[in-house]
Design a protein around this motif. Sequence first.
Motif, mmCIF file in Angstrom:
data_model
loop_
_atom_site.group_PDB
_atom_site.id
_atom_site.type_symbol
_atom_site.label_atom_id
_atom_site.label_comp_id
_atom_site.label_asym_id
_atom_site.label_seq_id
_atom_site.Cartn_x
_atom_site.Cartn_y
_atom_site.Cartn_z
ATOM 1 N N LYS B 19 15.159 -1.470 -0.819
ATOM 2 C CA LYS B 19 14.594 -0.385 -1.518
ATOM 3 C C LYS B 19 13.092 -0.101 -1.038
ATOM 4 O O LYS B 19 12.242 -1.094 -0.811
ATOM 5 N N ILE B 20 12.927 1.122 -0.336
ATOM 6 C CA ILE B 20 11.623 1.201 0.286
ATOM 7 C C ILE B 20 11.048 2.455 -0.583
ATOM 8 O O ILE B 20 11.679 3.186 -1.665
ATOM 9 N N SER B 21 9.789 2.490 -0.493
ATOM 10 C CA SER B 21 8.679 3.086 -1.581
ATOM 11 C C SER B 21 8.091 4.221 -0.712
ATOM 12 O O SER B 21 7.582 4.077 0.437
ATOM 13 N N CYS B 22 7.566 5.218 -1.776
ATOM 14 C CA CYS B 22 6.379 5.992 -1.098
ATOM 15 C C CYS B 22 5.877 6.406 -2.586
ATOM 16 O O CYS B 22 6.058 7.101 -3.420
ATOM 17 N N LYS B 23 4.275 6.205 -2.241
ATOM 18 C CA LYS B 23 3.396 6.161 -3.293
ATOM 19 C C LYS B 23 2.521 7.449 -3.054
ATOM 20 O O LYS B 23 1.933 7.411 -2.025
ATOM 21 N N GLY B 24 2.522 8.524 -3.901
ATOM 22 C CA GLY B 24 1.644 9.679 -3.986
ATOM 23 C C GLY B 24 0.377 9.347 -4.490
ATOM 24 O O GLY B 24 0.279 8.767 -5.470
ATOM 25 N N SER B 25 -0.644 10.139 -4.085
ATOM 26 C CA SER B 25 -2.194 10.116 -4.430
ATOM 27 C C SER B 25 -2.698 11.384 -4.144
ATOM 28 O O SER B 25 -2.485 12.076 -3.381
ATOM 29 N N GLY B 26 -3.751 11.673 -5.069
ATOM 30 C CA GLY B 26 -4.290 12.957 -4.730
ATOM 31 C C GLY B 26 -4.011 14.122 -5.148
ATOM 32 O O GLY B 26 -4.524 15.118 -4.965
ATOM 33 N N TYR B 27 -2.981 14.367 -6.061
ATOM 34 C CA TYR B 27 -2.360 15.473 -6.605
ATOM 35 C C TYR B 27 -1.504 15.008 -7.787
ATOM 36 O O TYR B 27 -1.186 13.767 -8.032
ATOM 37 N N SER B 28 -0.997 15.954 -8.213
ATOM 38 C CA SER B 28 -0.313 15.554 -9.661
ATOM 39 C C SER B 28 1.285 15.499 -9.477
ATOM 40 O O SER B 28 2.123 16.142 -8.911
ATOM 41 N N PHE B 29 1.763 13.898 -9.334
ATOM 42 C CA PHE B 29 2.891 13.535 -8.668
ATOM 43 C C PHE B 29 4.071 14.283 -9.171
ATOM 44 O O PHE B 29 4.963 14.322 -8.812
ATOM 45 N N ILE B 30 3.956 14.162 -10.834
ATOM 46 C CA ILE B 30 5.144 14.748 -11.497
ATOM 47 C C ILE B 30 5.459 16.339 -11.157
ATOM 48 O O ILE B 30 6.647 16.739 -11.413
ATOM 49 N N HIS B 31 4.578 16.971 -10.575
ATOM 50 C CA HIS B 31 4.895 18.375 -10.519
ATOM 51 C C HIS B 31 5.360 18.888 -9.014
ATOM 52 O O HIS B 31 5.404 19.997 -8.791
ATOM 53 N N TYR B 32 5.595 18.017 -8.373
ATOM 54 C CA TYR B 32 6.062 18.240 -6.824
ATOM 55 C C TYR B 32 7.108 17.626 -6.430
ATOM 56 O O TYR B 32 7.402 16.362 -6.684
ATOM 57 N N TRP B 33 8.240 18.227 -5.782
ATOM 58 C CA TRP B 33 9.362 17.488 -5.265
ATOM 59 C C TRP B 33 9.072 16.490 -4.126
ATOM 60 O O TRP B 33 8.159 16.824 -3.368
ATOM 61 N N ILE B 34 9.724 15.393 -4.282
ATOM 62 C CA ILE B 34 9.455 14.361 -2.942
ATOM 63 C C ILE B 34 11.008 14.258 -2.483
ATOM 64 O O ILE B 34 11.756 14.032 -3.135
ATOM 65 N N GLY B 35 10.852 14.362 -1.045
ATOM 66 C CA GLY B 35 12.025 14.370 -0.245
ATOM 67 C C GLY B 35 11.967 13.178 0.802
ATOM 68 O O GLY B 35 11.034 12.599 1.030
ATOM 69 N N TRP B 36 13.279 12.691 0.986
ATOM 70 C CA TRP B 36 13.371 11.823 2.283
ATOM 71 C C TRP B 36 14.135 12.459 3.237
ATOM 72 O O TRP B 36 15.000 13.074 3.209
ATOM 73 N N VAL B 37 13.617 11.900 4.522
ATOM 74 C CA VAL B 37 14.122 12.448 5.947
ATOM 75 C C VAL B 37 14.525 11.236 6.728
ATOM 76 O O VAL B 37 13.720 10.390 6.722
ATOM 77 N N ARG B 38 15.661 11.222 7.256
ATOM 78 C CA ARG B 38 16.056 10.410 8.184
ATOM 79 C C ARG B 38 15.736 10.733 9.710
ATOM 80 O O ARG B 38 15.920 11.769 9.921
ATOM 81 N N GLN B 39 15.218 9.941 10.626
ATOM 82 C CA GLN B 39 15.308 10.095 12.163
ATOM 83 C C GLN B 39 15.872 8.714 12.719
ATOM 84 O O GLN B 39 15.160 7.749 12.650
ATOM 85 N N MET B 40 16.793 8.985 13.225
ATOM 86 C CA MET B 40 17.542 7.854 14.012
ATOM 87 C C MET B 40 17.082 7.807 15.111
ATOM 88 O O MET B 40 16.247 8.907 15.718
ATOM 89 N N PRO B 41 16.914 6.632 16.061
ATOM 90 C CA PRO B 41 16.353 6.678 17.381
ATOM 91 C C PRO B 41 16.732 7.585 18.454
ATOM 92 O O PRO B 41 17.808 7.814 18.417
#
Lengths: 107, 115
Positions: B19-41
């Motif tokens: 399980k990896i994480s992504c912590k948001g700060s400096g804005y209203s976290f609940i009001h924006y979509w957070i997405g994940w993007v993969r980049q293989m080598p």
Amino acid sequence: DIQMTQSPSSLSASVGDRVTITCRASQGISNYLAWYQQKPGKVPKLLIYAASTLQSGVPSRFSGSGSGTDFTLTISSLQPEDVATYYCQKCSSTPWTFGQGTKVEIK
Amino acid sequence: EVQLEQSGAEVRKPGESLKISCKGSGYSFIHYWIGWVRQMPGKGLEWMGIIYPGDSDTRYSPSFQGQVTITADKSISTAYLQWSSLKASDTAMYYCARHSYAEYWGQGTQVTVSS
């Protein structure tokens, strides 16, 4: 799902050249399109959103156009610091698919 | 200042969970979509999925549906990407980004899966 196809996959141009990259959606996406620049080893950077709106701080030599299924990213005068891979991304309905990327090099 | 801070690099064996994480700060976290993007080598960007922390609405790319789980804990402004059984082919850099137009990105988390 809507597919995003970029062309060319790579290009080599001289400093000062005008460079155009194309992104085609398999179905219409209105203007829900973004362009990103990724330099080697770096995090992607948003250049243009809503197909043609320049992100704050991005040099004016970058521009975007298009609507529906056909979009272009233009660099009006290629600079050495523009060496990167460029991606389009559809941002209409999910999935918000990326194009496969266009690698830009200096000749 | 908007920031997305991702957890550090991970090395795991095939079959292990992560399980990896992504912590948001400096804005209203609940009001924006957070997405994940993969980049293989040496490869391009792949959109994996998104979550809206306000109501936990989650959408996946068909390519990643059933392969990963995206969650968020709005009490600590953190989004997560998790695997129950890693494969060698999950070796990649994973980015979180605030969507829909991804103006803000995390620094990336390198995941290496090797026996």
